[in-house]
Scaffold this motif. Structure first.
Motif, short mmCIF file in Angstrom:
data_model
loop_
_atom_site.label_atom_id
_atom_site.label_comp_id
_atom_site.label_asym_id
_atom_site.label_seq_id
_atom_site.Cartn_x
_atom_site.Cartn_y
_atom_site.Cartn_z
N ALA A 1 -11.53 -7.60 -5.31
CA ALA A 1 -10.79 -6.37 -5.02
C ALA A 1 -11.55 -5.64 -3.94
CB ALA A 1 -10.64 -5.49 -6.26
N VAL A 2 -10.82 -4.92 -3.11
CA VAL A 2 -11.44 -4.24 -1.97
C VAL A 2 -10.59 -3.04 -1.60
CG1 VAL A 2 -10.19 -5.60 -0.21
CG2 VAL A 2 -12.52 -4.74 0.29
N THR A 3 -11.22 -2.03 -1.03
CA THR A 3 -10.44 -0.87 -0.58
C THR A 3 -9.54 -1.29 0.59
OG1 THR A 3 -12.41 -0.20 0.66
CG2 THR A 3 -12.01 0.92 -1.42
N TRP A 4 -8.43 -0.56 0.75
CA TRP A 4 -7.43 -0.95 1.75
C TRP A 4 -8.03 -1.04 3.15
CZ3 TRP A 4 -3.18 -3.05 0.07
CH2 TRP A 4 -2.55 -2.62 -1.10
N GLN B 1 0.77 4.19 -2.76
CA GLN B 1 0.36 5.55 -2.39
C GLN B 1 1.50 6.54 -2.51
OE1 GLN B 1 -1.70 5.08 1.39
NE2 GLN B 1 -3.54 4.30 0.36
N ARG C 1 0.84 -1.21 0.00
CA ARG C 1 0.00 0.00 0.00
C ARG C 1 0.87 1.26 0.00
NH1 ARG C 1 -2.09 3.10 4.28
NH2 ARG C 1 -1.73 1.53 5.88
N TYR D 1 -3.78 -0.85 -6.21
CA TYR D 1 -4.19 0.50 -6.57
C TYR D 1 -3.88 1.42 -5.38
CZ TYR D 1 -6.97 -2.28 -9.86
OH TYR D 1 -7.38 -3.17 -10.82
N PRO D 2 -3.81 2.71 -5.59
CA PRO D 2 -3.63 3.59 -4.44
C PRO D 2 -4.74 3.42 -3.39
CG PRO D 2 -3.19 4.79 -6.46
CD PRO D 2 -3.73 3.45 -6.87
N ASN D 3 -5.96 3.07 -3.83
CA ASN D 3 -7.07 2.99 -2.87
C ASN D 3 -7.50 1.56 -2.53
OD1 ASN D 3 -8.02 2.75 -5.51
ND2 ASN D 3 -10.05 3.56 -4.98
N GLY D 4 -6.78 0.56 -2.97
CA GLY D 4 -7.16 -0.80 -2.62
C GLY D 4 -6.35 -1.81 -3.40
#
Lengths: 531, 531
Positions: free
Chosen positions: A404-407, A299, A295, A439-442
């Motif tokens: 897929a899921v947000t962090w 980010q 992460r 991804y930056p968000n997950g």
């Protein structure tokens, strides 16, 4: 022409790597407490399929076949459940005939004939669906079913070296696409695990995930325009690098899974072949530390071509790391400039963030240099399907589950999936997780389950139970019902919980406008019978 | 609360920068051969609007207003044509009333009342459309029109600092969003030229283009999920970092321009505020050399935050470069690491590719450092609308035209646009081009036209003529009818040539499923009367 297996992965003249197989057999033997016994694969002469309900239209008969072997090969995808049925020659819902269009005009004529005859059409690319996408089940209300095999539409139609774009027919497979581009020093650089067989059209229809773990993760990002043959006519979107003109037309077909029409070709963005690479592997005491490091890298604004976190079981199974450690694999590549500096920045971010990091345990940075651990991982990745078939023949249940899921929800989702599997009481088993895309968000966690299969049905019923438990846990925990394996027929019940009901109404209305008789891949995305 | 101008850009207590205005006046004076004379702007007490055809529903009257000034302020967008009409108080198609919902429930109730009363609904964010998107014209077949002003829905509803995502109401303007995020060290970093007034919901509805010239160019790439109030109910998509589950639901609403429903809030990806910057300007003898250099940078795999090519007229008008030169502006930024190395790579690529390059003519690379040329450019960019109003008052026609096209067609498109303008015989005029956004496979050229306006109608008819000539040339040359200015009502004829007819049918069918009575922003994307 090489012959494809009707019951399992790939080509008859190809198979699992013997050394990899021996290693996995030893692991499985240790897990099960016994050496697995190999069942003989089926042979074509034993095939006994139900008689076709309809025949190909006479004027298109030259494009069609209805041999038992061809019908069997188009009856199922390539999930574990599909193999468990194929090995036992259970092809109950085989298509009535298989069509091999050679041009987009052929596709249009086949659709026209199917609509006139109330015949359901199942578009077939590489046939590698693991979600029931090519399986013509539950279609008793149609006069029959044709499987539309796109493999003969595999040409390079146009190439624009100024814009680095290529127009390629939808039936071209991964290796065919690379062979078409290589003489021009170009590559699509899209490597799903099904690369050997799956096709450009299949990738677009299912929003497949490719080579890049960050940045352009899905084929969506590579599509410049699409040409789609629908029962009501043809749609060709304009080649554009970007646009703000209304809802993006290509996005309606990305993920449509053959329910709106058949993608016949697409303009896609291509790349110069990379010449600079830098890769490294870092080990962490826990998976959580590895995903936190991942992460942090994402980010930071860096976009590595590879950025994968492996839990200790996954690392052990892939043979890529020291025992008991979680791993983070990072790689950068470029056709233009050395990427050592970018890797150093990413490593610094990873090491500063992931508690207890040791590393890099390996790294290579020279141009053209390779990271041995990543090479092992990549080779086993692309040949894994052959290995998997051998395991199925040995009574080993092996399947993958992805999302897929947000962090913020990752740890809870991971715990829920593990708890759901534990509740199934599978006996000795392995559950491994790797993050395949980030991804930056997950991120996209990807689980592999290995367990003994029941002798009776080779685990067909068990497959349904595990799918329900794991996918239910995923969707309840805020994940998507699929990050890159598609919905097909198998995932519809959980997709319905994710998909807003009114959005389903809107897409169904769009479908009726393009496919008024509802012949396109019925049962996919929507329950069979929905029109 | 600051008062908004009913006839022009922005706030009554704000205006053009006097020095910039003096400089432009001198340029214009030289062009026209005379000093322009300033007309007085209109005052509210002179407004004489047609009487409203319908009143607000009594139970929602507390959210609504129908004063002449409010109706006038919601009657037109902010294209040159809009200003030319507003200055002459031509608000013939003003909405019958303006509603200011305070919650998403208010939105739902207003839509319900509108549907019951056959009242057309025009969603209104910042009111900055330059494509007729908020202008309720041609809606005589409805009982009336309500302009739905979203400005009171401007709250930060949730913040996820782990995933770097924020849930923000759709009516929040650019400065409001930044003020909500700044205390958390975060930024959306989305700066369309309309930043001061335009809103998150408006950006999403129109697929606006933002700060980044490469990479995440459109707001599309920042949207994690949307919540949309449609006449048939509410759609809320799932927060996800990525997914392959069917056609992406948020993509149906990105670019829907209020025709399917009203976006009430969205989860968006946010960033830590950048602390490292490196910027440089390179000059080239020709625009073609500058765009070739730009293409080379993009195809190298580098993704600068700013990458803009300016033709010599544009460079002169913006005051950013040496006389007669075309310019390439490049900038990188990061919240994590110094970016000097990336800028050096990009400069090397640009200088090697663009014939006759001289440069960098300026560059700065220290953390927090600024490039004076780019600062001048950015300040003039965001304040340009105030300056433009002063020009309109002085009888100067000034309008912009934009598109995107693949690299192979750029030179021909550029020549065609210039030829189309030349054929209009406008007398002394300036036509400038800059490339605002760039992709590996193409770019977005953006034209500015400055010419004397006819005294009679201040150039309303001329606006239609130029729009038809330029947009026609663009679409004929393979460009999109809009890269980031949207379709609205003004661009529909050319959008119809770009949009596949069957795709239009599909979207119209989806619209009927969400908006059965066709009350949502009729005339936008589809001709008025299409249901």
């Amino acid at each position: 022409m090489r012959r494809r297996r009707f019951w399992g992965w790939g080509f008859e003249d190809e198979g699992a790597d013997p050394r990899a197989l021996a290693a996995v057999e030893a692991q499985i033997g240790a897990l099960l407490g016994r050496s697995p016994v190999r069942r003989e694969p089926p042979v074509a002469r034993d095939l006994a399929l139900p008689a076709p309900r309809v025949a190909a239209p006479p004027r298109l008969a030259h494009l069609c076949t209805a041999t038992p072997e061809e019908r069997a090969r188009h009856a199922l995808g390539r999930s574990y459940k599909d193999l468990a049925r194929a090995i036992r020659c259970r092809f109950d819902d085989a298509p009535d005939y298989v069509a091999y269009p050679e041009t987009s005009d052929d596709v249009a004529r086949l659709l026209e004939a199917a609509a006139a005859g109330a015949v359901a059409v199942v578009p077939f690319g590489g046939g590698t669906s693991v979600a029931g996408g090519v399986e013509p089940r539950g279609l008793g209300s149609y006069a029959g079913v044709v499987s539309l095999d796109m493999s003969k539409l595999s040409r390079l139609l146009d190439l624009d070296t100024t814009s680095l774009s290529a127009r390629i027919e939808a039936g071209a497979s991964g290796p065919e696409i690379e062979a078409l581009l290589k003489p021009h020093g170009l590559t699509l650089r899209f490597y799903p695990q099904s690369f050997e067989l799956s096709t450009l059209g299949g990738w677009i229809a299912t929003r497949a995930g490719g080579h890049f773990a960050t940045g352009p993760t899905h084929v969506d990002d590579l599509v410049e325009s699409v040409r789609v043959s629908c029962p009501r006519g043809t749609i060709e979107t304009r080649r554009l690098p970007g646009s703000g003109a209304g809802p993006a037309p290509e996005r309606l077909f990305l993920g449509s899974e053959g329910t709106l029409g058949v993608i016949t070709d697409a303009w896609v963005r291509v790349l110069r072949r990379p010449t600079h690479r830098a890769q490294a592997t870092v080990s962490f005491p826990t998976f959580e530390a590895a995903t936190t490091a991942l992460r942090t890298v994402l980010q930071s604004g860096l976009s590595p071509s590879n950025a994968r976190a492996l839990d200790p079981v996954e690392a052990m199974m892939s043979g890529a790391g020291p025992a008991g450690a979680a791993l983070l694999l990072l790689a950068f590549e470029s056709a233009h400039h050395p990427v050592d500096g970018l890797l150093a920045l990413a490593l610094e971010a990873a090491l500063s963030a992931g508690a207890g990091a040791a590393g890099p345990v390996r790294s290579t940075s020279a141009d053209g240099g390779r990271d041995a651990a990543q090479d092992v991982y990549k080779a086993s990745f692309l040949r894994a399907p052959y290995l998997r078939d051998e395991l199925v023949l040995r009574g080993v249940f092996v399947e993958t589950y992805e999302t897929a899921v947000t962090w913020d929800r990752l740890a809870a989702l991971d715990a829920d999936v593990r708890a759901a599997v534990a509740r199934l009481d599978l006996g000795p088993h392995l559950l491994a997780c790797r993050v395949t895309h980030a991804y930056p968000n997950g991120c996209a966690p990807y689980y592999t389950l290995v367990a003994p299969a029941p002798e009776a049905d080779l685990g067909v019923e068990m497959w349904d139970d595990v799918k329900a438990a794991v996918t239910g846990a995923i969707v309840d925990a805020g994940g998507t019902s699929t990050h890159h394996h598609a919905i097909g027929r198998d995932v519809v019940p959980w997709y319905e919980r994710e998909r807003p009901a009114l959005f389903a109404d809107a897409i169904l209305a769009a479908k009726r406008a393009l496919d008024p008789r509802g012949i396109m891949n019925p049962g996919v995305l929507f329950r069979a019978g929905t029109r």
